[in-house]
Design an enzyme around this catalytic site. Structure first.
Site, short mmCIF file in Angstrom:
data_model
loop_
_atom_site.label_atom_id
_atom_site.label_comp_id
_atom_site.label_asym_id
_atom_site.label_seq_id
_atom_site.Cartn_x
_atom_site.Cartn_y
_atom_site.Cartn_z
N ASP A 206 0.91 -1.14 0.00
CA ASP A 206 0.00 0.00 0.00
C ASP A 206 0.95 1.19 0.00
O ASP A 206 1.62 1.45 1.01
CB ASP A 206 -0.87 0.01 1.26
N HIS A 207 1.03 1.90 -1.11
CA HIS A 207 2.12 2.88 -1.21
C HIS A 207 1.99 4.01 -0.19
O HIS A 207 2.96 4.67 0.12
CB HIS A 207 2.27 3.41 -2.64
N HIS A 269 -5.75 2.77 1.39
CA HIS A 269 -5.03 3.92 1.95
C HIS A 269 -5.73 4.55 3.15
O HIS A 269 -5.10 4.83 4.18
CB HIS A 269 -4.84 5.01 0.88
C1 BG6 Z 1 -3.82 5.00 -5.99
C2 BG6 Z 1 -5.17 5.10 -6.62
O1 BG6 Z 1 -3.74 3.87 -5.17
O2 BG6 Z 1 -3.57 6.16 -5.21
C3 BG6 Z 1 -5.29 6.36 -7.45
O3 BG6 Z 1 -5.40 3.97 -7.43
C4 BG6 Z 1 -4.90 7.56 -6.65
O4 BG6 Z 1 -6.61 6.50 -7.97
C5 BG6 Z 1 -3.57 7.37 -5.96
O5 BG6 Z 1 -4.83 8.67 -7.53
C6 BG6 Z 1 -3.27 8.49 -5.00
O6 BG6 Z 1 -1.97 8.36 -4.54
P1 BG6 Z 1 -1.13 9.64 -4.11
O7 BG6 Z 1 0.17 9.08 -3.62
O8 BG6 Z 1 -0.98 10.49 -5.33
O9 BG6 Z 1 -1.92 10.32 -3.04
#
Ligand code: BG6
Length: 530
Positions: A206-207, A269
């Site tokens: 989960d990044h 997230h």
């Molecule tokens: C991803 C989603 O996991 O996270 C995207 O699939 C979203 O739809 C993105 O735009 C948001 O990540 P960050 O790091 O830009 O907040």
């Protein structure tokens, strides 16, 4: 994962705990990227690995094998990646010397994911490496469609590249979300993966957990007595977690039609951020202890029946509007989106956590596309003062104290409290104190993927999602989806692109006398700022 370090400075003695220090160096290893021609590889994975190499954090020896169907040579793959790096690298320009050295570690293996012979070829390529570490320590990164995960893992096992028990070295699989599209499919996927690998070998990304500011939630909470003492229902009125995005779904309409905001952002997230904000202190910083606490927290989230969903969850979809002065088409006009789609591009929820610490405290979560700004923030809204001494001069209600954890952009923390406006009159006004990562630590902000890839090589699973976490998150999300099934979006559930979502989302908070607060921005203070 964390190690206390004493640092002496001329001014004062600081005892710091270096957030993000990986205390075990990664051993020589081979990383195999399935989906080597894809977007993720070009935009995120290879730039992250290049930066780890630049920062001398890669193992003493390593190979990165790109596995994909298209015909390519090592040289042409390297050339392609170099062009992508020029575009996507977080540091520019790309350092030619570092790249030249790094690119020697990049190898290409042409093959079809469904062809067993291709895995034999891969196995042969790996077993020809000179160093035993490169042959035995294997990280398989599945940057491919989730429908292919189980098959690839089975074929890796068949080619004897993946064993549940390894005699020497280690074998790990890294997978990207979505982990299924509901509880049942997630369970099935987990079962299929664990036929060939132990749970300890599976690293679910989960990044958000790779973001410095998200990691800082635990450090902030458990290294500051002044805040943690207030971190209960006694002092906190409610919590708002906002992850807003300015952009629409763009070219991802096809994916988004299957996902929607609830699956795309809340299941992973947002529930991860919520669990870090609200969990109990872990027994230690061991990966399992932290994940146990997150699971306990998610288990305490009150489940919603269809009636609750109608009062506590708001969905929305953007229609055409303006974004940054430019016309933005509505969701239903986006590429690969059905003209009568009911998919939500916005969701707001009111959740309760049934435990001693949080009983009765609403946690409001909202996320959406085509909102007025891109910002992620956790806002802790404290209870009002029990009595207003200045009521005659300032009215019955003073602004409530608030703490904002600014996850992105403008990474930092802000505290909002009341202060006297200088002058002879009695005037009280909210003021703010800001901590900014950039000002304090300089502009070193590694990408989430750098941290996550390094942790996967080192074998620390703290920042990855455990099987039970995924499944509980799906239970929560599924109950909402079931309540929405077969119900078309009503007029009240649409919002113009470039606005803060449907009006129903305001009513969700209004019921309790609360209002959504715009994420704080450091450089835009005005007395009226919320
Ligand atoms: C991803 C989603 O996991 O996270 C995207 O699939 C979203 O739809 C993105 O735009 C948001 O990540 P960050 O790091 O830009 O907040």
């Amino acid at each position: 994962m964390f190690r206390p370090v004493s640092q002496s400075t001329q001014k004062e003695d600081l005892v710091t705990c270096r957030l993000g220090e990986v205390h075990r160096p990664a051993a020589p290893c081979t990383i195999v990227i399935f989906g080597a021609s894809g977007d993720l590889t070009a935009r995120k994975l290879v730039p992250a690995l290049y930066h780890l190499h630049k920062e001398q954090q890669m193992p003493p020896d390593f190979r990165i094998i790109g596995f994909a169907r298209r015909e390519k040579t090592d040289a042409s793959w390297r050339q392609e990646l170099r062009e992508a790096l020029d575009q996507f690298s977080r540091t520019k320009p790309v350092d030619d010397v570092v790249w030249r050295d790094f690119s020697q570690h990049l190898l290409y293996c042409q093959g079809d994911l469904t062809d067993s012979a291709a895995y034999q070829k891969l196995q042969k390529q790996i077993s020809d490496f000179p160093d035993p570490g490169l042959q035995q320590n294997l990280l398989f990164y599945l940057a491919i469609s989730p429908s292919q995960f189980a098959d690839v893992v089975a074929r890796l096992a068949e080619a004897r590249l993946l064993h549940r028990e390894t005699q020497a070295g280690w074998e790990r699989i890294v997978i990207e979300k979505p982990f299924g599209h509901d509880l049942e499919s997630a369970r099935r996927l987990n079962q299929e993966l664990t036929r060939f690998a132990n749970e300890q070998q599976v690293f679910r990304i989960d990044h958000y957990l790779g973001k410095e500011t998200v990691q800082n939630i635990l450090m902030f909470r458990f290294s500051n007595a002044i805040f943690e003492r207030l971190w209960t229902r006694d002092s906190i009125d409610h919590v708002q977690i906002t992850v807003s995005e300015k952009v629409g779904v763009g070219q991802r309409g096809g994916y988004y039609e299957e996902a929607g905001a609830l699956r795309d952002m809340v299941q992973n997230h947002m529930l991860q951020v919520l669990s870090l904000v609200a969990m109990e202190p872990p027994v230690s910083l061991d990966a399992e202890c932290i994940r146990n606490e997150k699971v306990k927290l998610m288990q305490s989230i009150r489940r919603l029946n269809p009636e609750d969903v109608s009062h506590q969850v708001v969905r929305g979809q953007y229609f055409a509007g303006m974004s940054e002065g430019q016309p933005q088409p509505g969701y239903r006009q986006e590429t690969k989106v059905k003209s009568d789609s009911n998919v939500e591009t916005y969701v707001a929820l009111k959740l309760f956590i049934d435990n001693w610490r949080w009983s009765g405290v609403p946690f409001y979560l909202r996320t959406g596309k085509c909102l007025p700004m891109s910002a992620s923030e956790v806002r802790i809204q404290f209870r009002p003062t029990p009595h207003v001494l200045f009521a005659a001069e300032c009215g019955q209600r003073l602004d409530q104290n608030a703490l904002a954890l600014r996850l992105q952009p403008d990474e930092g923390i802000s505290l909002r409290f009341n202060g006297k406006v200088p002058g002879t009159s009695v005037e009280v006004r909210p003021v703010r104190m800001h901590f900014s990562y950039n000002a304090e630590f300089g502009a070193y902000t590694p990408e989430a993927y750098e941290r996550l890839l390094l942790e996967a090589m080192v074998g620390d699973a703290t920042l990855f999602i455990r099987r039970d976490e995924v499944e509980i998150a799906w239970q929560i999300v599924d109950s909402i989806r079931h309540a929405w099934e077969g119900k078309a979006l009503s007029n009240r559930e649409f919002y113009a692109a470039g606005t803060w979502g449907p009006v129903a989302a305001d009513d969700l908070l209004g019921q309790a006398g609360h209002t959504w607060r715009e994420p704080m921005r450091v450089n835009s203070y005005s007395a009226s700022a919320k």
